[in-house]
Enzyme design. Structure first.
Site, mmCIF file in Angstrom:
data_model
loop_
_atom_site.group_PDB
_atom_site.id
_atom_site.type_symbol
_atom_site.label_atom_id
_atom_site.label_comp_id
_atom_site.label_asym_id
_atom_site.label_seq_id
_atom_site.Cartn_x
_atom_site.Cartn_y
_atom_site.Cartn_z
ATOM 1 N N PRO A 2 -7.467 -9.301 0.617
ATOM 2 C CA PRO A 2 -6.545 -10.354 0.170
ATOM 3 C C PRO A 2 -5.481 -10.636 1.231
ATOM 4 C CG PRO A 2 -6.186 -8.294 -1.048
ATOM 5 C CD PRO A 2 -7.428 -8.112 -0.237
ATOM 6 N N CYS A 55 -2.219 -13.287 1.854
ATOM 7 C CA CYS A 55 -1.280 -14.356 1.492
ATOM 8 C C CYS A 55 -1.340 -15.497 2.495
ATOM 9 C CB CYS A 55 0.159 -13.838 1.547
ATOM 10 S SG CYS A 55 0.637 -12.862 0.166
ATOM 11 N N GLN A 61 -6.694 -11.076 -6.528
ATOM 12 C CA GLN A 61 -5.743 -9.965 -6.616
ATOM 13 C C GLN A 61 -4.517 -10.464 -7.373
ATOM 14 O OE1 GLN A 61 -3.199 -8.921 -3.218
ATOM 15 N NE2 GLN A 61 -3.914 -6.811 -3.392
ATOM 16 N N TYR A 77 5.469 -3.397 -4.177
ATOM 17 C CA TYR A 77 5.708 -4.413 -5.216
ATOM 18 C C TYR A 77 5.929 -3.709 -6.562
ATOM 19 C CZ TYR A 77 4.462 -7.336 -1.324
ATOM 20 O OH TYR A 77 4.444 -7.914 -0.082
ATOM 21 N N ARG A 92 -5.637 -1.872 -5.881
ATOM 22 C CA ARG A 92 -5.132 -1.529 -4.541
ATOM 23 C C ARG A 92 -3.878 -0.686 -4.688
ATOM 24 N NH1 ARG A 92 -4.652 -4.925 1.062
ATOM 25 N NH2 ARG A 92 -6.855 -4.348 0.998
ATOM 26 N N GLY A 145 -9.386 -7.732 7.265
ATOM 27 C CA GLY A 145 -8.335 -8.734 7.136
ATOM 28 C C GLY A 145 -8.244 -9.560 8.396
ATOM 29 N N ARG A 146 -7.437 -9.089 9.331
ATOM 30 C CA ARG A 146 -7.167 -9.885 10.532
ATOM 31 C C ARG A 146 -8.408 -10.160 11.356
ATOM 32 N NH1 ARG A 146 -2.442 -5.933 12.055
ATOM 33 N NH2 ARG A 146 -4.053 -4.623 11.122
HETATM 34 C C1 FNR Z 1 -2.175 -9.244 4.350
HETATM 35 N N1 FNR Z 1 -2.305 -8.125 3.526
HETATM 36 C C2 FNR Z 1 -2.212 -8.274 2.167
HETATM 37 N N2 FNR Z 1 -2.502 -7.233 1.325
HETATM 38 C C3 FNR Z 1 -2.544 -7.395 -0.002
HETATM 39 O O1 FNR Z 1 -2.816 -6.453 -0.721
HETATM 40 N N3 FNR Z 1 -2.251 -8.613 -0.563
HETATM 41 C C4 FNR Z 1 -1.933 -9.693 0.201
HETATM 42 O O2 FNR Z 1 -1.737 -10.801 -0.318
HETATM 43 C C5 FNR Z 1 -1.854 -9.521 1.607
HETATM 44 N N4 FNR Z 1 -1.485 -10.543 2.424
HETATM 45 C C6 FNR Z 1 -1.745 -10.475 3.787
HETATM 46 C C7 FNR Z 1 -1.673 -11.604 4.579
HETATM 47 C C8 FNR Z 1 -2.045 -11.558 5.910
HETATM 48 C C9 FNR Z 1 -2.026 -12.814 6.747
HETATM 49 C C10 FNR Z 1 -2.459 -10.329 6.485
HETATM 50 C C11 FNR Z 1 -2.894 -10.238 7.928
HETATM 51 C C12 FNR Z 1 -2.497 -9.188 5.701
HETATM 52 C C13 FNR Z 1 -2.859 -6.870 4.070
HETATM 53 C C14 FNR Z 1 -4.363 -6.991 4.272
HETATM 54 O O3 FNR Z 1 -5.039 -7.205 3.048
HETATM 55 C C15 FNR Z 1 -4.926 -5.729 4.954
HETATM 56 O O4 FNR Z 1 -4.778 -4.640 4.082
HETATM 57 C C16 FNR Z 1 -4.239 -5.431 6.279
HETATM 58 O O5 FNR Z 1 -4.133 -6.609 7.056
HETATM 59 C C17 FNR Z 1 -4.978 -4.354 7.072
HETATM 60 O O6 FNR Z 1 -6.309 -4.765 7.360
HETATM 61 P P1 FNR Z 1 -6.711 -5.409 8.814
HETATM 62 O O7 FNR Z 1 -5.982 -6.693 8.964
HETATM 63 O O8 FNR Z 1 -6.306 -4.392 9.860
HETATM 64 O O9 FNR Z 1 -8.214 -5.597 8.724
#
Ligand code: FNR
Length: 371
Positions: free
Chosen positions: A25, A27, A102, A189, A237, A333-334
């Site tokens: 997920p 944002c 989520q 949160y 999560r 994610g990224r």
């Molecule tokens: C996130 N992450 C995140 N996690 C979550 O639980 N809810 C969310 O809405 C968000 N929003 C969010 C936005 C953006 C732009 C990023 C990059 C990250 C965290 C994400 O889900 C993830 O756990 C982390 O980014 C680590 O994974 P990666 O990016 O290393 O693959």
């Protein structure tokens, strides 16, 4: 030929996920009016379906308008938000992926800027200017850090209201056609702030002992499990370690995960940190797969399916995590922002689907003819 673990399907309750790649997920802070998803979300999420992911999560989706992480976040607090999600769900289904949402309450961390605006907490005055009923609430009147205002400590009736909001959002998520629901109990949160002794100083039966601090999380999970259809998977999560000294730790998370499993939670999605400003950049080094040990230990000791997330960069790394039995699902994610075709490319790196059969039918046959 041998199929890599990453491309083996996983059936949970009545839902078949075609492979182990999950889009985490994320944002977008890009909702239309009144927290409705729009064209941005259709394209943003739809491209991951074309990219070959097994399960795609919609970002943190608020159960209350004043409880969003950012002011332009999507929600499921109102019936008008169902149809725009339904359109996205239909597109993702037509393109072979499962889709989850989520749901979250941002608690004392409601109302921050998007990262492109600086990523800081907004003032209550800035929030009031939006004309929406923003509020910051928590277990106790303790701020998340110097940049945050002090939240209102939730009353017993306030807790009951929040539980109803989670139930109502769950009903709407089902009507929107989502396959999977994830509860956001991490990153500081609302629910996470009840778990940690640093943010929860209550002296009623929602605070004090670990069992008491877990009570709200388990109530919400039980309410939602009773509402969400029995044939659909429920994920949670957590921040498996909150990143503070003497705070919420991995031993606590194992115990919480066992209790969640007993309620009927299917997957624990193992993240970390976020409780307060001080822990935003946790002491845990953010190296390759740095949260995988959390998923591994919870999987082993709570005997529950886990989702690993965090700096998982490529197919071979993801495949090794699964082969070594450290997690059941791999969230990216990224890397998926960098490459929406990450799952298809990971398959090729693992010697799988070399004829492009898993790609969209509009593209695969052409790619197979490519030199
Ligand atoms: C996130 N992450 C995140 N996690 C979550 O639980 N809810 C969310 O809405 C968000 N929003 C969010 C936005 C953006 C732009 C990023 C990059 C990250 C965290 C994400 O889900 C993830 O756990 C982390 O980014 C680590 O994974 P990666 O990016 O290393 O693959």
């Amino acid at each position: 030929p041998h199929r890599p673990c990453l491309f083996q399907p996983l059936r949970i309750r009545g839902i078949e996920i075609k492979n182990r790649v999950v889009i985490s997920p994320m944002c977008q802070h890009s909702a239309e009016e009144r927290g409705c998803a729009g064209a941005w979300h259709l394209v943003h999420l739809g491209k991951f379906a074309l990219g070959g992911a097994g399960l795609i999560f919609v970002e943190s989706t608020a159960v209350e308008p004043g409880a969003r992480i950012g002011v332009r976040d999507v929600g499921l607090w109102s019936d008008e938000q169902v149809a725009p999600f339904r359109a996205i769900v239909d597109f993702v289904h037509q393109n072979g992926a499962a889709i989850g949402v989520q749901i979250a309450h941002a608690g004392r961390k409601a109302g921050s800027q998007a990262l492109w605006e600086g990523g800081r907490a907004l003032t209550m005055e800035q929030l009031r200017e939006t004309g929406e009923p923003w509020r910051r609430i928590g277990p106790s009147a303790l701020a998340a850090g110097p940049e945050w205002t002090v939240p209102d400590a939730l009353s017993r009736s306030g807790i009951a209201e929040i539980r109803q909001m989670f139930i109502a959002a769950t009903e709407r998520a089902d009507r929107a056609g989502f396959d999977v629901l994830e509860l956001h109990f991490g990153h500081g949160y609302l629910v996470a702030s009840f778990l940690s002794p640093h943010s929860n100083r209550r002296d009623d039966h929602y605070g004090g002992s670990r069992d008491n601090r877990m009570r709200f999380a388990l109530e919400v999970a039980r309410d939602v499990r009773a509402t969400w259809p029995q044939d659909k998977p429920l994920f949670v999560r957590i921040s498996a370690v909150d990143g503070t000294e003497d705070g919420w730790g991995l031993d606590d998370s194992v115990i919480l995960s066992r209790a969640l499993k007993a309620i009927g939670v299917d997957v624990i999605d193992c993240s970390s940190g976020g409780l307060s400003d001080e822990t935003r950049n946790m002491n845990v080094p953010r190296g390759l797969g740095f949260q995988v040990p959390l998923a591994e230990r919870i999987r082993r000791e709570a005997d529950v399916l886990t989702q690993a997330v965090g700096v998982i960069l490529d197919g071979p790394q993801a495949e090794a995590i699964l082969q070594e039995g450290r997690a059941d699902l791999i969230a990216v994610g990224r890397e998926a922002l960098y490459d929406p075709y990450w799952p298809h490319h990971a398959a090729h790196d693992l010697g799988h689907d070399l004829r492009f059969d898993d790609w969209p039918i509009q593209h695969g046959p052409w790619l197979a003819k490519r030199a």
